[in-house]
Scaffold this active site. Sequence first.
Site, PDB file in Angstrom:
ATOM      1  N   ASP A  31       0.820  -1.207  -0.042  1.00 15.94           N
ATOM      2  CA  ASP A  31      -0.072  -0.096  -0.044  1.00 15.94           C
ATOM      3  C   ASP A  31       0.700   1.162   0.013  1.00 15.94           C
ATOM      4  OD1 ASP A  31       0.945  -0.337   2.612  1.00 15.94           O
ATOM      5  OD2 ASP A  31      -0.988  -0.169   3.706  1.00 15.94           O
ATOM      6  N   SER A  32       2.240   1.058  -0.017  1.00 14.17           N
ATOM      7  CA  SER A  32       2.922   2.208  -0.154  1.00 14.17           C
ATOM      8  C   SER A  32       3.101   2.853  -1.512  1.00 14.17           C
ATOM      9  CB  SER A  32       4.701   1.781   0.009  1.00 14.17           C
ATOM     10  OG  SER A  32       4.843   0.513  -0.747  1.00 14.17           O
ATOM     11  N   ASP A  70      -0.816  -6.100   0.135  1.00 15.36           N
ATOM     12  CA  ASP A  70      -1.221  -5.637   1.011  1.00 15.36           C
ATOM     13  C   ASP A  70      -2.844  -5.423   1.282  1.00 15.36           C
ATOM     14  OD1 ASP A  70       1.079  -5.328   2.698  1.00 15.36           O
ATOM     15  OD2 ASP A  70       1.473  -3.424   1.932  1.00 15.36           O
ATOM     16  N   LYS A  99      -1.104  -9.454   3.140  1.00 15.07           N
ATOM     17  CA  LYS A  99      -0.381  -9.075   4.150  1.00 15.07           C
ATOM     18  C   LYS A  99      -1.292  -8.202   4.998  1.00 15.07           C
ATOM     19  CE  LYS A  99       3.214  -6.438   3.948  1.00 15.07           C
ATOM     20  NZ  LYS A  99       2.928  -4.980   4.992  1.00 15.07           N
ATOM     21  N   GLU A 101      -1.195  -5.463   8.931  1.00 12.26           N
ATOM     22  CA  GLU A 101      -0.464  -5.078  10.092  1.00 12.26           C
ATOM     23  C   GLU A 101      -1.273  -5.407  11.191  1.00 12.26           C
ATOM     24  OE1 GLU A 101       0.234  -1.052   9.384  1.00 12.26           O
ATOM     25  OE2 GLU A 101       1.114  -1.399   7.286  1.00 12.26           O
ATOM     26  N   GLU A 168       9.109  -4.412  10.608  1.00 10.39           N
ATOM     27  CA  GLU A 168       9.752  -3.224  10.250  1.00 10.39           C
ATOM     28  C   GLU A 168      10.172  -2.360  11.275  1.00 10.39           C
ATOM     29  OE1 GLU A 168       8.137   0.491   7.352  1.00 10.39           O
ATOM     30  OE2 GLU A 168       6.829  -1.131   7.554  1.00 10.39           O
TER      31      GLU A 168
END
Length: 269
Positions: A31-32, A70, A99, A101, A168
């Site tokens: 999602d970056s 993501d 993925k 978080e 991270e």
Amino acid sequence: MKEKITMLTSYDYTTARLCDGAGIDVLLVGDSAGMVMMGYQSTIPVTMDQMCLFTSAVSRARRDALVVADLPFMSYQASITDAIANSGRLIKAGADAVKLEGGSEMADTISSIVGVGIPVMGHIGLQPQTTTLSQGYRVQGRTKESAARLIRDARSLEQAGAFCIVLEMVSHDVAEVITRDVANIPTIGIGSGPGCSGQVLVIQDMLGMYELQFSFVKRYRNLSKEIGDAVREYVCDVKESRFPARSADTPKEFLKGIEFEDRKGSSVS
């Protein structure tokens, strides 16, 4: 010694094809993309529709690499039902796995997604989707309490069925401990030192195409300068009539006898 895992972000067909052809193990549709591809200030505005679009482009390019996509902010936090449905959308778009978080609080969500047959990669330490809302960009695990929490989170994700965990900006020593502790699944580090099972970088960062740089990023090329120089050369060539070169591809005799209408409406040849 186990072979290290290589992972790079990828958001488009061309880049994914190049990375896959160069032997990358995992393509992360991160999602970056919101920042490096769309100009957002953070990952928070990224939508499911956008992630599906990026994922479908990358999946069409790859031949050998694993594609992980993501789940964007608030696509999985509100309910397990949302999490499963949106994971399914990314799989339908071409991802092999998703993925998300979060630590122990996400264990039930991960278990439920895995339960319907969708592989899940975890992500602990710095969590970009919420870091701008809470703790800020700083190394995680530097206190005894923080280190213990990260280790507990990693264990929870492993027990929930995650097949891999991204660490991270985790203290190097703590990342190494976590990697040994969750020995049944690999860890992928980003700014977390060499003790992880593999590494991931944002490709625009490692190629020098994006202005924001973290100290842990190794810049393998400076494409910003190379691309800028190439564009400036092109602009200059066009304005100075050096490009394109004149080609005699239509013999002049072919034009003889062809009538053209001048601006006054009379025919000329």
